[in-house]
Scaffold this motif. Structure first.
Motif, PDB file in Angstrom:
ATOM      1  N   LEU A   1      -5.003   9.378  -8.203  1.00 48.29           N
ATOM      2  CA  LEU A   1      -3.649  10.987  -8.156  1.00 48.29           C
ATOM      3  C   LEU A   1      -2.347   9.490  -8.151  1.00 48.29           C
ATOM      4  O   LEU A   1      -1.404   9.483  -9.354  1.00 48.29           O
ATOM      5  CB  LEU A   1      -3.982  10.816  -6.790  1.00 48.29           C
ATOM      6  CG  LEU A   1      -2.215  11.894  -5.973  1.00 48.29           C
ATOM      7  CD1 LEU A   1      -2.153  13.400  -7.388  1.00 48.29           C
ATOM      8  CD2 LEU A   1      -1.968  11.777  -4.705  1.00 48.29           C
ATOM      9  N   PHE A   2      -3.156   8.579  -7.489  1.00 49.72           N
ATOM     10  CA  PHE A   2      -1.687   7.402  -7.497  1.00 49.72           C
ATOM     11  C   PHE A   2      -1.606   7.040  -9.360  1.00 49.72           C
ATOM     12  O   PHE A   2      -0.911   5.844  -9.764  1.00 49.72           O
ATOM     13  CB  PHE A   2      -2.080   5.767  -6.609  1.00 49.72           C
ATOM     14  CG  PHE A   2      -1.106   6.819  -5.408  1.00 49.72           C
ATOM     15  CD1 PHE A   2      -0.269   6.653  -4.957  1.00 49.72           C
ATOM     16  CD2 PHE A   2      -2.212   7.100  -3.887  1.00 49.72           C
ATOM     17  CE1 PHE A   2       1.032   7.543  -3.674  1.00 49.72           C
ATOM     18  CE2 PHE A   2      -1.854   7.142  -2.999  1.00 49.72           C
ATOM     19  CZ  PHE A   2      -0.079   7.642  -2.422  1.00 49.72           C
ATOM     20  N   GLY A   3      -2.882   6.413  -9.644  1.00 51.98           N
ATOM     21  CA  GLY A   3      -3.178   5.374 -10.923  1.00 51.98           C
ATOM     22  C   GLY A   3      -2.549   6.858 -12.397  1.00 51.98           C
ATOM     23  O   GLY A   3      -1.677   6.119 -12.717  1.00 51.98           O
ATOM     24  N   TYR A   4      -2.751   7.884 -12.019  1.00 54.23           N
ATOM     25  CA  TYR A   4      -2.457   8.551 -12.535  1.00 54.23           C
ATOM     26  C   TYR A   4      -0.577   8.691 -12.371  1.00 54.23           C
ATOM     27  O   TYR A   4      -0.269   8.502 -13.886  1.00 54.23           O
ATOM     28  CB  TYR A   4      -2.666   9.762 -12.521  1.00 54.23           C
ATOM     29  CG  TYR A   4      -3.828  10.055 -13.364  1.00 54.23           C
ATOM     30  CD1 TYR A   4      -4.803   9.619 -14.364  1.00 54.23           C
ATOM     31  CD2 TYR A   4      -4.773  11.292 -12.642  1.00 54.23           C
ATOM     32  CE1 TYR A   4      -5.685   9.770 -15.247  1.00 54.23           C
ATOM     33  CE2 TYR A   4      -6.445  11.596 -13.220  1.00 54.23           C
ATOM     34  CZ  TYR A   4      -7.168  10.668 -13.985  1.00 54.23           C
ATOM     35  OH  TYR A   4      -8.197  10.762 -14.796  1.00 54.23           O
ATOM     36  N   SER A   5       0.154   8.435 -11.743  1.00 52.95           N
ATOM     37  CA  SER A   5       1.291   8.882 -11.271  1.00 52.95           C
ATOM     38  C   SER A   5       2.116   8.271 -12.026  1.00 52.95           C
ATOM     39  O   SER A   5       2.842   7.756 -12.704  1.00 52.95           O
ATOM     40  CB  SER A   5       1.404   9.377  -9.908  1.00 52.95           C
ATOM     41  OG  SER A   5       1.006   9.944  -9.362  1.00 52.95           O
ATOM     42  N   LEU A   6       1.985   6.687 -11.542  1.00 53.43           N
ATOM     43  CA  LEU A   6       2.177   5.319 -12.528  1.00 53.43           C
ATOM     44  C   LEU A   6       1.871   5.677 -13.802  1.00 53.43           C
ATOM     45  O   LEU A   6       3.204   4.933 -14.285  1.00 53.43           O
ATOM     46  CB  LEU A   6       1.251   3.814 -11.687  1.00 53.43           C
ATOM     47  CG  LEU A   6       1.586   4.120 -10.458  1.00 53.43           C
ATOM     48  CD1 LEU A   6       0.535   2.939 -10.001  1.00 53.43           C
ATOM     49  CD2 LEU A   6       3.413   3.704  -9.968  1.00 53.43           C
ATOM     50  N   THR A   7       1.386   6.008 -14.707  1.00 52.83           N
ATOM     51  CA  THR A   7       1.278   6.022 -15.941  1.00 52.83           C
ATOM     52  C   THR A   7       2.441   7.529 -16.616  1.00 52.83           C
ATOM     53  O   THR A   7       3.351   7.692 -17.486  1.00 52.83           O
ATOM     54  CB  THR A   7      -0.300   6.601 -16.267  1.00 52.83           C
ATOM     55  OG1 THR A   7      -0.938   5.713 -16.145  1.00 52.83           O
ATOM     56  CG2 THR A   7       0.281   6.484 -18.342  1.00 52.83           C
ATOM     57  N   ILE A   8       2.625   8.043 -15.242  1.00 51.57           N
ATOM     58  CA  ILE A   8       2.974  10.089 -16.236  1.00 51.57           C
ATOM     59  C   ILE A   8       4.639   9.532 -16.165  1.00 51.57           C
ATOM     60  O   ILE A   8       5.204  10.495 -16.421  1.00 51.57           O
ATOM     61  CB  ILE A   8       2.244  10.887 -15.305  1.00 51.57           C
ATOM     62  CG1 ILE A   8       1.154  11.514 -15.390  1.00 51.57           C
ATOM     63  CG2 ILE A   8       3.747  11.898 -15.257  1.00 51.57           C
ATOM     64  CD1 ILE A   8       0.063  12.338 -14.596  1.00 51.57           C
TER      65      ILE A   8
END
Length: 160
Positions: free
Chosen positions: A65-72
């Motif tokens: 969740l956080f990994g994707y959020s930081l890219t999104i």
């Protein structure tokens, strides 16, 4: 003739270094998200007295969740639609987060007592830090290979 050849080698080395740098930055970026999720998951699971498996599942879910959020988020800021941004994040981060989480959690499970050490124990935090460090080192070459093929974070860089 020799001079030309020599110059060519120089350029490749430079590209290689730039590639490694961008792989390291992509990995660091992913590690930040993974580490936030991982630590939160471990903290929440441990605090609630969950078993190792439940705690790890939570940690992995939060890490993604956080990994994707930081890219999104930065991609969205570049004015890309949410669907496209999510697509970019999945393309860029799925493999590196997966590698990182496998290594990280495997390491936590392998260290005797690390998962049971509890949040006040230095063994727990030291193990987690070591796990993340090892995951980082193993994930850099994965990201480097992806970027080199124009996948992974190479895709994200179009939007920066």
């Amino acid at each position: 003739m020799d001079h030309e050849h020599h110059h060519h080698v120089g350029v490749e080395q430079q590209d290689g270094r730039a590639l490694t740098r961008s792989a390291i930055s992509a990995t660091a970026h992913c590690l930040t998200g993974c580490a936030i999720g991982e630590v939160l998951g471990m903290v929440i699971g441990t605090a609630l007295g969950w078993g190792n498996l439940a705690t790890i599942v939570l940690a992995i879910a939060l890490a993604f969740l956080f990994g994707y959020s930081l890219t999104i988020v930065p991609v969205l800021r570049a004015g890309v639609g949410l669907g496209a941004a999510i697509g970019v994040a999945f393309a860029a981060d799925t493999l590196s987060i997966t590698v990182m989480e496998i290594v990280d959690n495997l390491f936590m499970v392998l260290i005797p007592g690390a998962m049971d050490a509890g949040l006040t124990s230095w063994l727990f935090w030291l193990s987690l830090a070591a796990a993340l460090a090892i995951a980082f080192v193993l994930t850099v070459p994965v990201n480097r290979a992806l970027i080199r093929r124009g996948k992974g974070h190479a895709v994200v860089h179009q939007y920066h």
